[in-house]
Design a protein around this motif. Sequence first.
Motif, PDB file in Angstrom:
ATOM      1  N   ALA A   4      74.315  72.554  65.781  1.00  0.00           N
ATOM      2  CA  ALA A   4      73.407  71.571  66.355  1.00  0.00           C
ATOM      3  C   ALA A   4      72.142  72.232  66.874  1.00  0.00           C
ATOM      4  O   ALA A   4      72.189  73.279  67.493  1.00  0.00           O
ATOM      5  N   GLU A   6      69.533  70.224  68.582  1.00  0.00           N
ATOM      6  CA  GLU A   6      68.836  69.135  69.238  1.00  0.00           C
ATOM      7  C   GLU A   6      67.781  69.668  70.191  1.00  0.00           C
ATOM      8  O   GLU A   6      67.883  70.783  70.691  1.00  0.00           O
ATOM      9  N   VAL A  17      79.467  67.709  77.377  1.00  0.00           N
ATOM     10  CA  VAL A  17      80.356  68.099  76.287  1.00  0.00           C
ATOM     11  C   VAL A  17      81.129  69.359  76.655  1.00  0.00           C
ATOM     12  O   VAL A  17      82.346  69.460  76.431  1.00  0.00           O
ATOM     13  N   THR A 129      84.057  70.448  68.744  1.00  0.00           N
ATOM     14  CA  THR A 129      83.161  69.635  69.563  1.00  0.00           C
ATOM     15  C   THR A 129      81.905  70.403  69.943  1.00  0.00           C
ATOM     16  O   THR A 129      80.776  69.898  69.809  1.00  0.00           O
ATOM     17  N   ARG A 132      79.461  71.183  66.941  1.00  0.00           N
ATOM     18  CA  ARG A 132      78.759  70.046  66.380  1.00  0.00           C
ATOM     19  C   ARG A 132      77.866  69.309  67.386  1.00  0.00           C
ATOM     20  O   ARG A 132      76.984  68.559  66.975  1.00  0.00           O
ATOM     21  N   SER A 133      78.084  69.516  68.682  1.00  0.00           N
ATOM     22  CA  SER A 133      77.423  68.659  69.665  1.00  0.00           C
ATOM     23  C   SER A 133      76.491  69.384  70.625  1.00  0.00           C
ATOM     24  O   SER A 133      75.782  68.733  71.385  1.00  0.00           O
ATOM     25  N   PRO A 189      86.036  63.882  74.010  1.00  0.00           N
ATOM     26  CA  PRO A 189      84.782  63.475  73.345  1.00  0.00           C
ATOM     27  C   PRO A 189      84.731  61.981  73.055  1.00  0.00           C
ATOM     28  O   PRO A 189      85.727  61.373  72.648  1.00  0.00           O
ATOM     29  N   ALA A 193      83.278  64.416  66.538  1.00  0.00           N
ATOM     30  CA  ALA A 193      82.623  65.555  65.903  1.00  0.00           C
ATOM     31  C   ALA A 193      83.444  66.006  64.710  1.00  0.00           C
ATOM     32  O   ALA A 193      84.586  66.410  64.841  1.00  0.00           O
TER      33      ALA A 193
END
Length: 408
Positions: A4, A6, A17, A129, A132-133, A189, A193
């Motif tokens: 990720a 972001e 998370v 998790t 991916r987050s 979560p 994910a």
Amino acid sequence: MSIATEPDTATPGAFRVAAGAVAVTTVSVLPVFLTGALSVQLTADLGFDPSGLGLVVALYFGVSAFFSLPVGMVVERFGSRVTSRIAVVGAAVLMAVLAVGARSYGSLVAILLCGAWCNVMGQLSSNLTLARSVPERRMGLSFGVKQAAIPTATLLAGAAVPAVALTVGWRWAYAIGAVLALAALTATPRGNAAPDGGRPAPGQRATAALGVIGGASGLAAGTATALGIFLVASAVDRGVDPGLAGLVLTMGSVIGLAMRMFHGWWADRREEARRTSQRRGGGHIGVVAISLALGAIGFGLLAVPGSSALVVGTVLAFGLGWAWPGLLQFAVVRLNPSAPAAATSIVQVGVYAGGFGGPIVFGWLAAHASFPVAWSVAAVSMIVSAALMVVGRRMLLAHAARHPAPAS
């Protein structure tokens, strides 16, 4: 690259998370560390010695090693939302059954082994998790925070000795653990994910290097697992009050928790500084090797009589000798961004195998020789592990030189 990336606005979510990953991992591993912290009460009530305790913990991690690869594939297939909830509920059921059903040594072993898969699923679903987050620039810290769940579990286990086991009994400690596990469902979560379906390019694989590093981590994990399991029993054997021994374990757990997060924060700073180099690198593995070597001093001090040696040894052993897993998992995820759960499951086989062999050897040495002898052997094992980490790091750097990473 599928990790990720972001923007800054995702950071608050990243902390949420990471907190959820800590909760899931903590309750998943709590049953076995709670068993270690309650060893004095369990051995007196159920009738077994330190070698018996070592055997049950060893079998627990042996079964975990057996389940690691297939559970990794399940987590990749169904995603982290479903599998993290299954792991949490499974851990709650496991501790509830231990509270009411552990009436003999045999029943204690059988119940623990039936729930070993909960620990594996909780660990790997949390890895997925985070991969991916969480934004890439917070990845190291997130894995450091997540791996802080292990000392958090030992902290809770150590605190349970004076607060619960010595007041209302060890069965209530398991019952309270089951309630805490169910409460952790609120932290699982919200999104599922799941992998992006890609496969790592050949240049992203460093199989031989990771094999050596996994072997080193297995040796270190076997040694460090004995720390959380046998520290209380060892201190009591030296004449330390059981309540005080539990508090020493709690102190070590707090230090280990803080150091794992510090290592993760530092890893992010190192990654940011070399972001433009386009190299996979091996610097994090070098830090792991140094931590293991310094942690060996702490294990050696645990063999020395006196409360001062006990306290300093606990600080070094937890703060350095058991503070590296977040860095290791971060490095593996960086190498295998398209299948983080499956990749870390391979490394976890080595870690769980170490958890299988370490308590058996330590428990046997403690029962047939002495706790000081067992701690001395543990110190030597840490030094060997540090040396293997150095070898694995060199192999990793050589691999990176042959296969430069593509631009993200």
